[in-house]
Design an enzyme around this catalytic site. Structure first.
Site, PDB file in Angstrom:
ATOM      1  NE  ARG A 144      -4.520   1.280   1.649  1.00  0.00           N
ATOM      2  CZ  ARG A 144      -4.343   2.075   0.469  1.00  0.00           C
ATOM      3  NH1 ARG A 144      -5.146   2.002  -0.285  1.00  0.00           N
ATOM      4  NH2 ARG A 144      -3.429   3.031   0.565  1.00  0.00           N
ATOM      5  CB  CYS A 182      -0.915   0.207   1.176  1.00  0.00           C
ATOM      6  SG  CYS A 182      -0.211   0.086   2.801  1.00  0.00           S
ATOM      7  CG  ASP A 217      -5.267   5.872   2.263  1.00  0.00           C
ATOM      8  OD1 ASP A 217      -5.446   5.807   3.605  1.00  0.00           O
ATOM      9  OD2 ASP A 217      -4.448   6.635   2.037  1.00  0.00           O
TER      10      ASP A 217
HETATM   11  P1  4NP Z   1      -1.755   2.708   3.916  1.00  0.00           P
HETATM   12  O1  4NP Z   1      -2.545   4.092   4.753  1.00  0.00           O
HETATM   13  O2  4NP Z   1      -1.281   2.990   2.778  1.00  0.00           O
HETATM   14  O3  4NP Z   1      -2.924   1.710   3.987  1.00  0.00           O
HETATM   15  O4  4NP Z   1      -0.751   2.308   5.079  1.00  0.00           O
HETATM   16  C1  4NP Z   1      -1.768   5.245   4.826  1.00  0.00           C
HETATM   17  C2  4NP Z   1      -1.060   5.533   5.828  1.00  0.00           C
HETATM   18  C3  4NP Z   1      -0.255   6.812   6.050  1.00  0.00           C
HETATM   19  C4  4NP Z   1      -0.666   7.636   5.032  1.00  0.00           C
HETATM   20  C5  4NP Z   1      -1.341   7.476   4.156  1.00  0.00           C
HETATM   21  C6  4NP Z   1      -2.021   6.225   3.698  1.00  0.00           C
HETATM   22  N1  4NP Z   1       0.201   8.966   5.250  1.00  0.00           N
HETATM   23  O5  4NP Z   1      -0.119   9.842   4.411  1.00  0.00           O
HETATM   24  O6  4NP Z   1       1.006   9.128   6.147  1.00  0.00           O
END
Ligand code: 4NP
Length: 150
Positions: A14, A8, A122
């Site tokens: 995710r 991800c 997300d």
């Molecule tokens: P992930 O979610 O891609 O599912 O781990 C996110 C976690 C952190 C961030 C964006 C999406 N961020 O911008 O810090």
């Protein structure tokens, strides 16, 4: 040994859940399952508490996983690379060195809805409902993946 990588953006919401869920459905002696983020913001961090909580609710412990960034070497180290959304997919494909690398990259929800290229949304900026929704989508996809690979 089949080696599967879940990817991800941050590797804290995710993909750690996808890693934990798939691991729970496959015999661990025969599979390597890992996760990574295309970004490096959360390298060395444990998963987001909301992902840990929804995992715990369904008996999946991801609390000790640690974030890391996707790297080109992952194309050599893994057989299948599952992207959670289209942006992750594009970012991984951009790092591919040749067609054999590209052929390893798949959209995880295409296991449930072939060729539709649906995103696992997300959940980072939303509430706990988003994490429950992500869990259910990933659980359904991982059931199908595990059935195919077992
Ligand atoms: P992930 O979610 O891609 O599912 O781990 C996110 C976690 C952190 C961030 C964006 C999406 N961020 O911008 O810090």
């Amino acid at each position: 040994m089949t080696k599967i990588l879940m990817v991800c953006l941050g590797n804290i919401c995710r993909s750690p859940l996808a890693e934990g869920i798939l691991r729970s459905k496959l015999p661990y002696e025969d599979f390597v399952i890992d996760s990574a983020g295309t970004a490096n913001y959360h390298t060395g961090s444990n998963p987001d508490n909301r992902s840990i909580t929804v995992g715990n609710k369904y008996g999946i412990n991801i609390s000790k996983l640690m974030g890391r960034q996707f790297s080109v070497r992952d194309f050599d180290d893994f057989d299948i690379i599952y992207a959670m959304d289209g942006s992750n997919f594009d970012n991984i494909i951009r790092l591919a060195r040749h067609e054999a690398d590209k052929a390893k990259v798949k959209m995880i929800l295409n296991e449930v809805y072939p060729d539709q290229n649906y995103d696992v949304p997300d959940p980072y900026h939303g509430g706990t409902h988003g994490f429950e929704n992500v869990y259910k989508m990933l659980d359904e996809a991982c059931d199908i993946i595990a059935e195919k690979l077992k």
